[in-house]
Design an enzyme around this catalytic site. Structure first.
Site, mmCIF file in Angstrom:
data_model
loop_
_atom_site.group_PDB
_atom_site.id
_atom_site.type_symbol
_atom_site.label_atom_id
_atom_site.label_comp_id
_atom_site.label_asym_id
_atom_site.label_seq_id
_atom_site.Cartn_x
_atom_site.Cartn_y
_atom_site.Cartn_z
ATOM 1 N N TYR A 22 0.852 -1.197 0.000
ATOM 2 C CA TYR A 22 0.000 0.000 0.000
ATOM 3 C C TYR A 22 0.887 1.246 0.000
ATOM 4 O O TYR A 22 1.823 1.343 0.790
ATOM 5 C CB TYR A 22 -0.900 0.038 1.243
ATOM 6 C CG TYR A 22 -2.282 -0.491 0.962
ATOM 7 C CD1 TYR A 22 -3.085 0.118 0.002
ATOM 8 C CD2 TYR A 22 -2.787 -1.593 1.647
ATOM 9 C CE1 TYR A 22 -4.352 -0.372 -0.264
ATOM 10 C CE2 TYR A 22 -4.056 -2.082 1.390
ATOM 11 C CZ TYR A 22 -4.842 -1.470 0.429
ATOM 12 O OH TYR A 22 -6.092 -1.935 0.168
ATOM 13 N N GLU B 5 -0.482 4.824 -0.361
ATOM 14 C CA GLU B 5 -1.267 6.060 -0.482
ATOM 15 C C GLU B 5 -0.392 7.288 -0.280
ATOM 16 O O GLU B 5 0.463 7.308 0.607
ATOM 17 C CB GLU B 5 -2.391 6.102 0.567
ATOM 18 C CG GLU B 5 -3.621 5.360 0.155
ATOM 19 C CD GLU B 5 -3.646 3.968 0.738
ATOM 20 O OE1 GLU B 5 -2.556 3.411 0.969
ATOM 21 O OE2 GLU B 5 -4.764 3.453 0.960
ATOM 22 N N ASP C 35 -7.178 13.855 -24.564
ATOM 23 C CA ASP C 35 -7.112 12.460 -24.144
ATOM 24 C C ASP C 35 -6.522 11.676 -25.311
ATOM 25 O O ASP C 35 -7.201 11.397 -26.301
ATOM 26 C CB ASP C 35 -8.522 11.960 -23.807
ATOM 27 C CG ASP C 35 -8.542 10.469 -23.476
ATOM 28 O OD1 ASP C 35 -7.491 9.813 -23.602
ATOM 29 O OD2 ASP C 35 -9.614 9.967 -23.100
ATOM 30 N N THR D 279 -3.738 6.355 -21.545
ATOM 31 C CA THR D 279 -3.533 5.063 -20.888
ATOM 32 C C THR D 279 -2.159 4.546 -21.305
ATOM 33 O O THR D 279 -1.560 5.047 -22.262
ATOM 34 C CB THR D 279 -4.633 4.050 -21.276
ATOM 35 O OG1 THR D 279 -4.764 4.022 -22.684
ATOM 36 C CG2 THR D 279 -5.956 4.416 -20.640
ATOM 37 N N LYS E 187 -2.160 0.778 -24.432
ATOM 38 C CA LYS E 187 -2.653 0.647 -25.814
ATOM 39 C C LYS E 187 -1.447 0.721 -26.771
ATOM 40 O O LYS E 187 -0.652 -0.203 -26.809
ATOM 41 C CB LYS E 187 -3.700 1.723 -26.090
ATOM 42 C CG LYS E 187 -4.955 1.561 -25.225
ATOM 43 C CD LYS E 187 -6.042 2.528 -25.609
ATOM 44 C CE LYS E 187 -7.319 2.281 -24.850
ATOM 45 N NZ LYS E 187 -7.443 3.026 -23.597
ATOM 46 N N ARG F 39 -1.514 -2.009 -17.651
ATOM 47 C CA ARG F 39 -2.769 -1.256 -17.694
ATOM 48 C C ARG F 39 -2.732 -0.144 -16.675
ATOM 49 O O ARG F 39 -2.574 -0.383 -15.484
ATOM 50 C CB ARG F 39 -3.944 -2.164 -17.351
ATOM 51 C CG ARG F 39 -4.165 -3.293 -18.296
ATOM 52 C CD ARG F 39 -5.467 -3.973 -17.975
ATOM 53 N NE ARG F 39 -6.541 -3.333 -18.712
ATOM 54 C CZ ARG F 39 -6.862 -3.633 -19.964
ATOM 55 N NH1 ARG F 39 -6.208 -4.563 -20.602
ATOM 56 N NH2 ARG F 39 -7.859 -3.024 -20.568
HETATM 57 N N1 DSN Z 1 -11.936 0.312 -24.033
HETATM 58 C C1 DSN Z 1 -11.082 1.264 -24.710
HETATM 59 C C2 DSN Z 1 -11.214 1.195 -26.180
HETATM 60 O O1 DSN Z 1 -11.432 0.106 -26.661
HETATM 61 O O2 DSN Z 1 -11.083 2.177 -26.867
HETATM 62 C C3 DSN Z 1 -11.283 2.644 -24.229
HETATM 63 O O3 DSN Z 1 -12.012 2.698 -23.094
#
Ligand code: DSN
Length: 420
Positions: free
Chosen positions: A55, A57, A202, A229, A232, A238
């Site tokens: 943990y 925090e 974003d 994120t 991707k 993640r």
């Molecule tokens: N789930 C992701 C996507 O497929 O674009 C974004 O939230």
């Protein structure tokens, strides 16, 4: 890792078998969901480490629990590497994933009821950009803009300026999860400056492409906040990453913790730190370039077969097929048909879709994952042929079986990192 695997195998065969099955599925098929990728073995090692026990925090040097001498090192490295990679002044690496990352930004800068200008979901925006079904859409007043799919996905900035002047947003947000073009960040900034709004991008889908400088970086146009994120196109563990100008550091950090989240997942943050190191290497630039080349090759091969693509093509890693116009089947039927030959995609609403989200008019495809395993433009030509053949004759079981075997044979030539 191998020792952990052996223990799991002997303790819980059901879960061990399911993981093994998922490994086979990921190896034997072509992964074309544009938000998915194969992460690095080094990241898998960090994810499966003892960091998951801790943990933490708070932030480095200001934690609410003891024993942080190593977690502080890891989080500081992750923040420094993220700033260097994206040319940002501040980084918060704690968001558990994309949705809390965006929520934290809204809560950092807005009061309930405040207005945000954001891309319509059917035109490629994201649920957290104020779709009416999301909690964010209920808490804040999202005013949606659209693109012009018949004009290559162009955004009408004169119209956007008029809407901004009429609605006085606190944030002008750009970013997408299903928009196959790049953004003109400078024009968004002009609109935001005119009404005194904050600029937020974003870039979750294209984070890796921006890191590799093969797509535009919003900070180069003076953006205030950029979210992405890490799993991707960045190919990492993640998680969510909030980058910003230094002036917003305190507001954003407090909005993430204690505002929205509790303990950060330190194994993921270590994974992100490794990801950022990988993304700074020249091999990653080559990967990002190949991802774009493959998307263009796939789009060209589909267009040559008369397939209708939303916005007529792609400038990034993804494309959207209008399956109703192209094959007279909805996105669900198309997704299932491609699943049966081992090509994984996802059904997708298209701009101003009149069909429901579970039976939409389109299909979304992307090249990040298959490029990670080394597939190239020739393979994209083959994939386009498999897609067209299958969607033209989804009930031809002999053809489906033969294509499934061809897909498997091709996949065997391209091992997946982390799967032996
Ligand atoms: N789930 C992701 C996507 O497929 O674009 C974004 O939230």
């Amino acid at each position: 890792m191998d020792a952990y695997r052996a223990q799991l195998q002997s303790f819980d065969q059901d879960i061990a078998d399911a993981i093994r099955g998922e490994e086979r599925r990921q190896s034997d098929g072509v992964e074309m969901i544009p938000s998915e990728n194969y992460t690095y073995p080094e990241v898998l090692a960090a994810l499966g480490s003892v960091l998951t026990n801790k943990y933490s925090e708070g932030y480095p040097g200001r934690r609410y629990y003891g024993g942080q001498e190593y977690t502080d090192v890891i989080e500081n490295i992750a923040r420094d590497r993220a700033c260097a990679l994206f040319r940002a002044e501040h980084a918060n690496v704690q968001p558990l994933s994309g949705s809390p990352m965006n929520q934290a930004c809204y809560f950092a800068f807005l009061n309930p009821g405040d207005t945000v200008l954001a891309m319509d979901l059917s035109h490629g925006g994201h649920l957290t950009h104020g779709a009416p079904v999301s909690h964010m859409g209920k808490v804040f007043n999202f005013v949606r803009y659209k693109s012009a799919p018949q004009q290559g996905g162009a955004i009408d900035f004169d119209a956007l300026m008029t809407v901004a002047k009429a609605t006085r947003p606190k944030i002008v947000l750009c970013g997408y999860s299903s928009y196959p073009r790049d953004y003109d960040y400078a024009s968004f900034k002009e609109v935001a400056d005119e009404v005194g709004a904050l600029t937020m991008a974003d870039i979750s889908h294209i984070g890796g492409l921006v890191a590799a400088n093969v797509m535009r970086n919003p900070f180069d146009s003076g953006f205030d906040v950029v979210t992405t994120t890490t799993h991707k196109t960045l190919r990492g563990s993640r998680g969510g990453l909030i980058l910003s100008k230094a002036a917003y550091a305190k507001k954003i950090d407090s909005a993430v913790f204690p505002g929205l989240q509790g303990g950060p997942h330190m194994n993921n943050i270590a994974g992100a730190a490794i990801t950022f190191k990988k993304a700074a290497a020249s091999e990653f630039i080559e990967y990002a370039q190949a991802t774009l080349r493959n998307a263009k090759a796939l789009a060209a091969a589909l267009l040559a077969e008369g397939v209708t693509l939303v916005t007529g093509g792609t400038d990034n890693h993804l494309l959207v097929i209008d399956t109703v116009a192209s094959f007279d089947v909805d996105g669900q039927v198309a997704e299932e048909a491609l699943d049966s030959i081992g090509i994984t995609t996802n059904k997708q609403v298209i701009p101003d879709d009149t069909r429901p989200p579970l039976r939409p008019s389109g299909l979304r495809l992307g090249t990040p994952a298959c490029t990670t395993r080394g597939m190239c433009e020739d393979d994209m030509g083959r994939i386009a042929q498999w897609i067209v053949k299958t969607l033209r004759h989804p009930k031809d079981t002999a053809a489906v079986e033969a294509t499934r075997e061809e897909v498997k044979a091709t996949c065997r030539r391209y091992p997946v990192p982390g799967i032996s």
